[in-house]
Design a protein around this motif. Structure first.
Motif, PDB file in Angstrom:
ATOM      1  N   HIS A  38     -66.457 -66.968 -42.263  1.00 51.12           N
ATOM      2  CA  HIS A  38     -66.801 -65.593 -41.901  1.00 51.12           C
ATOM      3  C   HIS A  38     -67.915 -65.570 -40.855  1.00 51.12           C
ATOM      4  O   HIS A  38     -67.896 -64.743 -39.930  1.00 51.12           O
ATOM      5  CB  HIS A  38     -67.230 -64.821 -43.142  1.00 51.12           C
ATOM      6  CG  HIS A  38     -66.126 -64.622 -44.140  1.00 51.12           C
ATOM      7  ND1 HIS A  38     -64.900 -64.092 -43.798  1.00 51.12           N
ATOM      8  CD2 HIS A  38     -66.057 -64.892 -45.471  1.00 51.12           C
ATOM      9  CE1 HIS A  38     -64.126 -64.028 -44.874  1.00 51.12           C
ATOM     10  NE2 HIS A  38     -64.805 -64.507 -45.892  1.00 51.12           N
ATOM     11  N   GLU A  39     -68.889 -66.458 -40.996  1.00 44.91           N
ATOM     12  CA  GLU A  39     -69.996 -66.520 -40.027  1.00 44.91           C
ATOM     13  C   GLU A  39     -69.476 -66.861 -38.636  1.00 44.91           C
ATOM     14  O   GLU A  39     -69.913 -66.276 -37.640  1.00 44.91           O
ATOM     15  CB  GLU A  39     -71.022 -67.555 -40.478  1.00 44.91           C
ATOM     16  CG  GLU A  39     -71.831 -67.112 -41.695  1.00 44.91           C
ATOM     17  CD  GLU A  39     -72.686 -68.225 -42.265  1.00 44.91           C
ATOM     18  OE1 GLU A  39     -72.640 -69.350 -41.712  1.00 44.91           O
ATOM     19  OE2 GLU A  39     -73.388 -67.981 -43.253  1.00 44.91           O
ATOM     20  N   ASN A  40     -68.534 -67.792 -38.560  1.00 47.20           N
ATOM     21  CA  ASN A  40     -67.979 -68.174 -37.263  1.00 47.20           C
ATOM     22  C   ASN A  40     -66.990 -67.136 -36.748  1.00 47.20           C
ATOM     23  O   ASN A  40     -66.774 -67.034 -35.540  1.00 47.20           O
ATOM     24  CB  ASN A  40     -67.319 -69.555 -37.357  1.00 47.20           C
ATOM     25  CG  ASN A  40     -68.333 -70.683 -37.329  1.00 47.20           C
ATOM     26  OD1 ASN A  40     -68.722 -71.171 -36.280  1.00 47.20           O
ATOM     27  ND2 ASN A  40     -68.803 -71.083 -38.502  1.00 47.20           N
ATOM     28  N   GLY A  41     -66.419 -66.367 -37.661  1.00 48.83           N
ATOM     29  CA  GLY A  41     -65.535 -65.278 -37.247  1.00 48.83           C
ATOM     30  C   GLY A  41     -66.280 -64.212 -36.468  1.00 48.83           C
ATOM     31  O   GLY A  41     -65.705 -63.543 -35.604  1.00 48.83           O
ATOM     32  N   ALA A  42     -67.566 -64.069 -36.754  1.00 52.05           N
ATOM     33  CA  ALA A  42     -68.378 -63.080 -36.038  1.00 52.05           C
ATOM     34  C   ALA A  42     -68.463 -63.419 -34.550  1.00 52.05           C
ATOM     35  O   ALA A  42     -68.571 -62.522 -33.705  1.00 52.05           O
ATOM     36  CB  ALA A  42     -69.779 -63.028 -36.651  1.00 52.05           C
ATOM     37  N   LYS A  43     -68.399 -64.699 -34.226  1.00 51.44           N
ATOM     38  CA  LYS A  43     -68.437 -65.120 -32.818  1.00 51.44           C
ATOM     39  C   LYS A  43     -67.171 -64.662 -32.088  1.00 51.44           C
ATOM     40  O   LYS A  43     -67.217 -64.280 -30.918  1.00 51.44           O
ATOM     41  CB  LYS A  43     -68.583 -66.636 -32.726  1.00 51.44           C
ATOM     42  CG  LYS A  43     -69.872 -67.168 -33.346  1.00 51.44           C
ATOM     43  CD  LYS A  43     -69.899 -68.698 -33.331  1.00 51.44           C
ATOM     44  CE  LYS A  43     -71.152 -69.232 -34.036  1.00 51.44           C
ATOM     45  NZ  LYS A  43     -71.154 -70.713 -34.088  1.00 51.44           N
ATOM     46  N   ALA A  44     -66.049 -64.715 -32.804  1.00 52.79           N
ATOM     47  CA  ALA A  44     -64.787 -64.274 -32.210  1.00 52.79           C
ATOM     48  C   ALA A  44     -64.809 -62.768 -31.950  1.00 52.79           C
ATOM     49  O   ALA A  44     -64.232 -62.294 -30.964  1.00 52.79           O
ATOM     50  CB  ALA A  44     -63.620 -64.640 -33.131  1.00 52.79           C
ATOM     51  N   VAL A  45     -65.481 -62.031 -32.820  1.00 51.31           N
ATOM     52  CA  VAL A  45     -65.604 -60.587 -32.625  1.00 51.31           C
ATOM     53  C   VAL A  45     -66.296 -60.300 -31.300  1.00 51.31           C
ATOM     54  O   VAL A  45     -65.841 -59.467 -30.512  1.00 51.31           O
ATOM     55  CB  VAL A  45     -66.393 -59.935 -33.790  1.00 51.31           C
ATOM     56  CG1 VAL A  45     -66.726 -58.479 -33.454  1.00 51.31           C
ATOM     57  CG2 VAL A  45     -65.592 -60.010 -35.080  1.00 51.31           C
ATOM     58  N   ARG A  46     -67.376 -61.005 -31.041  1.00 51.70           N
ATOM     59  CA  ARG A  46     -68.099 -60.793 -29.780  1.00 51.70           C
ATOM     60  C   ARG A  46     -67.202 -61.117 -28.591  1.00 51.70           C
ATOM     61  O   ARG A  46     -67.179 -60.376 -27.601  1.00 51.70           O
ATOM     62  CB  ARG A  46     -69.359 -61.655 -29.735  1.00 51.70           C
ATOM     63  CG  ARG A  46     -70.014 -61.638 -28.356  1.00 51.70           C
ATOM     64  CD  ARG A  46     -71.305 -62.418 -28.324  1.00 51.70           C
ATOM     65  NE  ARG A  46     -72.417 -61.585 -28.767  1.00 51.70           N
ATOM     66  CZ  ARG A  46     -73.694 -61.885 -28.527  1.00 51.70           C
ATOM     67  NH1 ARG A  46     -73.999 -62.990 -27.892  1.00 51.70           N
ATOM     68  NH2 ARG A  46     -74.645 -61.079 -28.943  1.00 51.70           N
ATOM     69  N   GLN A  47     -66.440 -62.215 -28.669  1.00 53.87           N
ATOM     70  CA  GLN A  47     -65.542 -62.611 -27.585  1.00 53.87           C
ATOM     71  C   GLN A  47     -64.536 -61.501 -27.280  1.00 53.87           C
ATOM     72  O   GLN A  47     -64.325 -61.142 -26.117  1.00 53.87           O
ATOM     73  CB  GLN A  47     -64.785 -63.884 -27.984  1.00 53.87           C
ATOM     74  CG  GLN A  47     -65.595 -65.162 -27.919  1.00 53.87           C
ATOM     75  CD  GLN A  47     -65.509 -65.817 -26.555  1.00 53.87           C
ATOM     76  OE1 GLN A  47     -64.424 -66.058 -26.035  1.00 53.87           O
ATOM     77  NE2 GLN A  47     -66.656 -66.103 -25.971  1.00 53.87           N
ATOM     78  N   VAL A  48     -63.936 -60.965 -28.321  1.00 52.91           N
ATOM     79  CA  VAL A  48     -62.900 -59.948 -28.146  1.00 52.91           C
ATOM     80  C   VAL A  48     -63.484 -58.635 -27.639  1.00 52.91           C
ATOM     81  O   VAL A  48     -62.908 -57.989 -26.760  1.00 52.91           O
ATOM     82  CB  VAL A  48     -62.133 -59.739 -29.469  1.00 52.91           C
ATOM     83  CG1 VAL A  48     -61.258 -58.504 -29.397  1.00 52.91           C
ATOM     84  CG2 VAL A  48     -61.275 -60.957 -29.774  1.00 52.91           C
ATOM     85  N   VAL A  49     -64.611 -58.231 -28.185  1.00 51.98           N
ATOM     86  CA  VAL A  49     -65.245 -56.988 -27.744  1.00 51.98           C
ATOM     87  C   VAL A  49     -65.619 -57.096 -26.270  1.00 51.98           C
ATOM     88  O   VAL A  49     -65.339 -56.181 -25.471  1.00 51.98           O
ATOM     89  CB  VAL A  49     -66.498 -56.675 -28.600  1.00 51.98           C
ATOM     90  CG1 VAL A  49     -67.272 -55.503 -27.998  1.00 51.98           C
ATOM     91  CG2 VAL A  49     -66.090 -56.352 -30.032  1.00 51.98           C
ATOM     92  N   GLU A  50     -66.237 -58.192 -25.891  1.00 57.02           N
ATOM     93  CA  GLU A  50     -66.603 -58.389 -24.489  1.00 57.02           C
ATOM     94  C   GLU A  50     -65.368 -58.431 -23.599  1.00 57.02           C
ATOM     95  O   GLU A  50     -65.339 -57.825 -22.525  1.00 57.02           O
ATOM     96  CB  GLU A  50     -67.399 -59.682 -24.332  1.00 57.02           C
ATOM     97  CG  GLU A  50     -68.817 -59.614 -24.892  1.00 57.02           C
ATOM     98  CD  GLU A  50     -69.573 -60.904 -24.695  1.00 57.02           C
ATOM     99  OE1 GLU A  50     -68.943 -61.916 -24.284  1.00 57.02           O
ATOM    100  OE2 GLU A  50     -70.793 -60.933 -24.956  1.00 57.02           O
ATOM    101  N   GLY A  51     -64.326 -59.147 -24.048  1.00 60.62           N
ATOM    102  CA  GLY A  51     -63.104 -59.272 -23.265  1.00 60.62           C
ATOM    103  C   GLY A  51     -62.439 -57.932 -23.022  1.00 60.62           C
ATOM    104  O   GLY A  51     -62.016 -57.627 -21.900  1.00 60.62           O
ATOM    105  N   CYS A  52     -62.346 -57.103 -24.062  1.00 62.43           N
ATOM    106  CA  CYS A  52     -61.725 -55.787 -23.921  1.00 62.43           C
ATOM    107  C   CYS A  52     -62.545 -54.886 -23.002  1.00 62.43           C
ATOM    108  O   CYS A  52     -61.992 -54.179 -22.152  1.00 62.43           O
ATOM    109  CB  CYS A  52     -61.569 -55.126 -25.292  1.00 62.43           C
ATOM    110  SG  CYS A  52     -60.221 -55.814 -26.287  1.00 62.43           S
ATOM    111  N   ALA A  53     -63.860 -54.924 -23.162  1.00 62.40           N
ATOM    112  CA  ALA A  53     -64.733 -54.088 -22.331  1.00 62.40           C
ATOM    113  C   ALA A  53     -64.632 -54.485 -20.867  1.00 62.40           C
ATOM    114  O   ALA A  53     -64.560 -53.632 -19.971  1.00 62.40           O
ATOM    115  CB  ALA A  53     -66.170 -54.195 -22.814  1.00 62.40           C
ATOM    116  N   GLU A  54     -64.609 -55.779 -20.605  1.00 59.53           N
ATOM    117  CA  GLU A  54     -64.521 -56.269 -19.228  1.00 59.53           C
ATOM    118  C   GLU A  54     -63.204 -55.882 -18.567  1.00 59.53           C
ATOM    119  O   GLU A  54     -63.163 -55.568 -17.371  1.00 59.53           O
ATOM    120  CB  GLU A  54     -64.695 -57.792 -19.215  1.00 59.53           C
ATOM    121  CG  GLU A  54     -66.119 -58.244 -19.555  1.00 59.53           C
ATOM    122  CD  GLU A  54     -66.190 -59.723 -19.886  1.00 59.53           C
ATOM    123  OE1 GLU A  54     -65.133 -60.417 -19.821  1.00 59.53           O
ATOM    124  OE2 GLU A  54     -67.287 -60.208 -20.232  1.00 59.53           O
TER     125      GLU A  54
END
Length: 246
Positions: A38-54
């Motif tokens: 779950h802790e490492n899953g939080a890193k994927a959340v940031r990747q996806v949020v940034e990717g969608c915003a960009e």
């Protein structure tokens, strides 16, 4: 070369929803506790949020915690809630800097007070942001949402606020948790599982479904780009024929 270069900007999905699955298996493969996943899953959340915003995707909805997840071991639930609080605090500046609005859907009354307080604070601080809406589904279940919707409409019919004859899709939409969101265009599920798990059952009526074997902690921007590229290859007919669409 990044897959981002292959994405057609004029065919972006307006609303992407993701079932973030595979944290536990990711940890198990590494002989670690589920909390590590779950802790490492939080890193994927940031990747996806940034990717969608960009890219310019306007709406992103993440399935973070279902109504059924309350039945998991107490320690795991407590870990998830703790991670949620720490993530909200850690990502506050990221949301503000990127003009991202945070929203939530689900039965928020069942959340611990600390989680609810943190959520409301972040939502209040980001409510005027308009680059992208990030919606987190917490204590969410689509069947519960639909039951609540039916109850609310029934009360209004009983009190002559709504005429039963006038109930249509728009009336139902107005009473869903997602009343301020468009229908889902692309639904992504990670980890190889191919089921919906009680997520946005009404809202995905015409969504394109994309399943990947990638476990959520390993899901990167490139994986997001691949899903969008696959989405753009598909012909969305909404019940019409190919000839009508063309």
């Amino acid at each position: 070369m990044s897959l981002k270069n292959n994405i057609q900007e004029n065919l972006l999905p307006n609303h992407i929803a993701i079932i973030m699955d595979g944290n536990g298996r990711w940890a198990k493969i590494r002989s670690m506790a589920r909390a590590f996943g779950h802790e490492n899953g939080a890193k994927a959340v940031r990747q996806v949020v940034e990717g969608c915003a960009e890219l310019g995707v306007e709406n992103l909805t993440l399935y973070a915690f279902s109504t059924e997840n309350w039945n998991r071991p107490k320690l795991e639930v407590e870990t998830l809630m703790r991670l949620l609080i720490s993530s909200l605090r850690k990502e506050m500046n990221t949301l503000l800097d990127n003009n991202i609005k945070l929203c939530t859907i689900g039965n928020l009354n069942t959340l611990p007070k600390k989680v609810y307080k943190e959520l409301t604070e972040v939502m209040e601080k980001t409510k005027l942001n308009n680059r992208m809406t990030l919606t987190v589904a917490l204590s969410y279940g689509s069947r519960e949402e639909l039951v609540n919707t039916v109850k609310e409409i029934s009360v209004k019919v009983k009190n002559n606020i709504i005429s039963a004859e006038k109930i249509d899709e728009s009336i139902i939409n107005e009473h869903l948790y997602t009343q301020n969101l468009p229908d889902v265009d692309l639904l992504i599920r990670t980890s190889g599982e191919q089921r919906l798990s009680n997520f946005l059952l009404w809202q995905i009526a015409y969504a394109e479904l994309y399943f990947t074997n990638t476990l959520w902690p390993d899901f990167s921007k490139e994986d997001l780009y691949q899903a969008i590229i696959e989405y753009q290859k598909r012909e969305r007919r909404f019940g019409k024929t190919s000839e009508q669409i063309r």
